[in-house]
Enzyme design. Sequence first.
Site, PDB file in Angstrom:
ATOM      1  N   THR A  79       0.827  -1.211   0.000  1.00  0.00           N
ATOM      2  CA  THR A  79       0.000   0.000   0.000  1.00  0.00           C
ATOM      3  C   THR A  79       0.864   1.265   0.000  1.00  0.00           C
ATOM      4  OG1 THR A  79      -1.630  -1.225   1.273  1.00  0.00           O
ATOM      5  CG2 THR A  79      -1.867   1.173   1.234  1.00  0.00           C
ATOM      6  N   GLU A  80       0.647   2.101  -0.977  1.00  0.00           N
ATOM      7  CA  GLU A  80       1.348   3.395  -1.094  1.00  0.00           C
ATOM      8  C   GLU A  80       2.867   3.235  -0.989  1.00  0.00           C
ATOM      9  OE1 GLU A  80      -0.697   5.924  -1.872  1.00  0.00           O
ATOM     10  OE2 GLU A  80      -2.401   4.582  -1.600  1.00  0.00           O
TER      11      GLU A  80
END
Lengths: 433, 431
Positions: A145-146
């Site tokens: 994530t990110e």
Amino acid sequence: MPSICFYFQLHQPYRLRDYSFFDIGRDHNYENESLNIEILHKVADKSYLPANKIILELIKKHKKKFRISYSISGVLLEQLEKYRPDVLDTFKALAKTGCVEFLAETYYHSLSSLYSPEEFKRQVNLHTQTIERLFNQKPKVFRNTELIYSNQLANTVQQMGFEGIMTEGVEWLLNGRSPHFVYSPLDNRKIKVLLRNYTLSDDIAFRFSNTTWSEHPLTAQKFSRWIHRYGATADTINLFMDYETFGEHQWEGTGIFEFLKHLPEEILKKKSFDFKTPTEVIESYQTKGDFDAQHNISWADTERDLSAWLSNSMQAEALSKLYILEEKVHSLNNPDILQKWSRLQISDHFYYMCTKHWSDGEVHKYFSPFNSPYDSYIYFINALSDLEISIKKLQSTDIESSSLHKKSRSKKANESEITGTETPIKKKKAATS
Amino acid sequence: MNRPKVLMLGWEFPPIVNGGLGVACLGLSKALAKKTELTMILPKADPDFIVENVDLIGLNSVDINKLKKVKTSKKYKEFASVYTVDSNILPYETPKLNILNSLTDSNIETTLDFDLSQMNQFGKGDIYGDDLINKVIDYAKYVTQLAGKIEFDVIHCHDWMTILAGVEIKKLSKKPLVLQIHSLEYDRGGPQSQGWVFQLEKYGMQQADFVVPVSNYTGDVIKEHYKIKSEKIFPVHNGADTVETYREEKPFPDKLVLYLGRITGQKGPQYFLDIATRVIDAYPNVRFVMAGTGDRLKGLIETGAYKRIGNKLHFTGFLSKEKVRHLLAMGDAYVMPSVSEPFGLSALEAAQFGVPCVISKQSGVSEVLNSALKADYWDTELMASHIISLLKDDTLKKKIVQEAYNDLANSTWDASADKVCKVYNMAMAGV
């Protein structure tokens, strides 16, 4: 032979509705379904569909020399399956070209890597299975994530069988080295790290339409010239960005689609350059050294750390109270509860609670039910409270039903005792009659 | 006995209500209407809102042609010579003013020029909000003119917003002035308050024939902090309108503890968080609701999260009357940790709904709700232990609730109105 490695991120969360205290215990629907559908349609029509069309054309036009990768969150995939199967079909068509790689991520685009290795693995497996089912590919490269990343995460991911992982090419860890090579985490050569060139990536993702930027307007020709400068000093130039850059973050009117259409031919004009998917990059190039991330980094904000999701007490409280439920949720074995808990893990919820750039004057004396990190926190925590209550209820009915079970057994035992005692009475009666 | 003719000057009034003042004015005026001939002038009145036997005049709908110009006093001019205030102040939050500009007599003109055509502006916008001080000054101008058309025996005004008007009318009409105090700058800003509003309050109480605070607690503040002679202070407690109450089962098994009110320093919301933390430690199956809004809200949300009680502490923002009642119908305990609370009507409403109350000793309502559990506002340990007792001990809870009903039976607006009438009589007799 320097390669260009494109990876596009696609994700749309299940945004929460204004879930008030009065909903707790009464209404178990936390999401703003109509808004989520509306945004999904908008982004599908403005970005995903036209961009996919162009990518497919480019792959055909350049006879499979144009190659890219996608990371699509599980929650977006399920929303597309439900509401926009036509869009999903275009991704399937891209998968069939053999020029498009699909990466693994956490199904719920979550921060689970920071809180629970077990939950993290569950979500990655769930996502991998979904990718296999939809696109007939088994992901070999993982992106968190990110682009949240640390040595520890890289080791976990390697142990799960992945060969590559992506993250941000942060300068303080590169220490003057170039992001245009493949690295490995400290003390682990079994997995390779691909580092985002954030300057070149953000030239497209953020600055493309900025008229005050000295390089505006950015053409495919100009951008390719910049890329070609690295001809002698690069293995791989990693351009990682949101797919919504095309048509959503940068509107069609900015010329972003034209840019995309012409970029491959401009880059391929120099024969030494090619396009590779992440797995091809990993297979083609040797590790150039260690990328030592003792602490978590990410691609978010100027800090490139966790502060977008975890810099104030509201975020910390919401996350810790959410993950504390993990054991209870799994022990219940209830699909509805598991889904609710999982969806509350979507990292966007915590991003909305960020107060970093929130000017104090705007929050003020009046409580506006909209548009503030404080509201996001309140609605989240109310929803979480409802989930806690549902879990508690189910736990107590579990206990009750098991004790009821015991009771009914003992009741049966009593009954037989009663029948047992009846017999002598009957006998007695029989004796007296 | 003749019914006294009362000219009442009010500020907020249903349906335009911000806090307790409007509710109290309505309750009292309804009861007074049975014993007096009551005319009430408000900055803004809703023509559809009718109170039986009360002549309600809103400046927003007065025929300006019927008014005449009058001269004003020197003191009025001093208070009126305030420049436009560039802040959004609420009368019950602390106005941050540094604009007291009491000009000397030499540079004041002898008459202020009233632009009557502006009077109906009260129909527009908020009765509080931007530029409240100028609204207060304008209100005084217009009401003074209007009073010349009305026959009355006694003037009754409420809080600082109407003081200037009340004193002007007293000077012009030579009729006695009764000043009722629902809330003071001392409560809102603390003992160090010394601004324009404080000066106006002090001036008003000095000029008034009688001062009627809503509690003995506030009477003491008026005596000690404002140095007003105790002979003219006559506390009259608020009453409680009978309301239709109900109980509703909560949709969750946890107990529910309530805080209702503005989230400002005066109300002690920070103490509520301390109390909540202590209660949760000892009695985990509990939830807390803070209903209301104010300048401390943001900090409290963060502090609640920091104290790791976020999932048991719910903020609702401002709530409608119906929603407030919905909360009360589910509540297991009501906490009012106010630092300085002249009365605290919401505690009476909670008691009506059968919610046992834990209230600070620094509140007027503690003089009325004899049965409520009490503690000093800073003594969060005792407050918390009171709540824990209520949550754990049903017999105690029932006893407190039952006794509160008895207290409520004595707290009627009719009883309040009787006492106020006695003050009118003293005022008219020139005692």
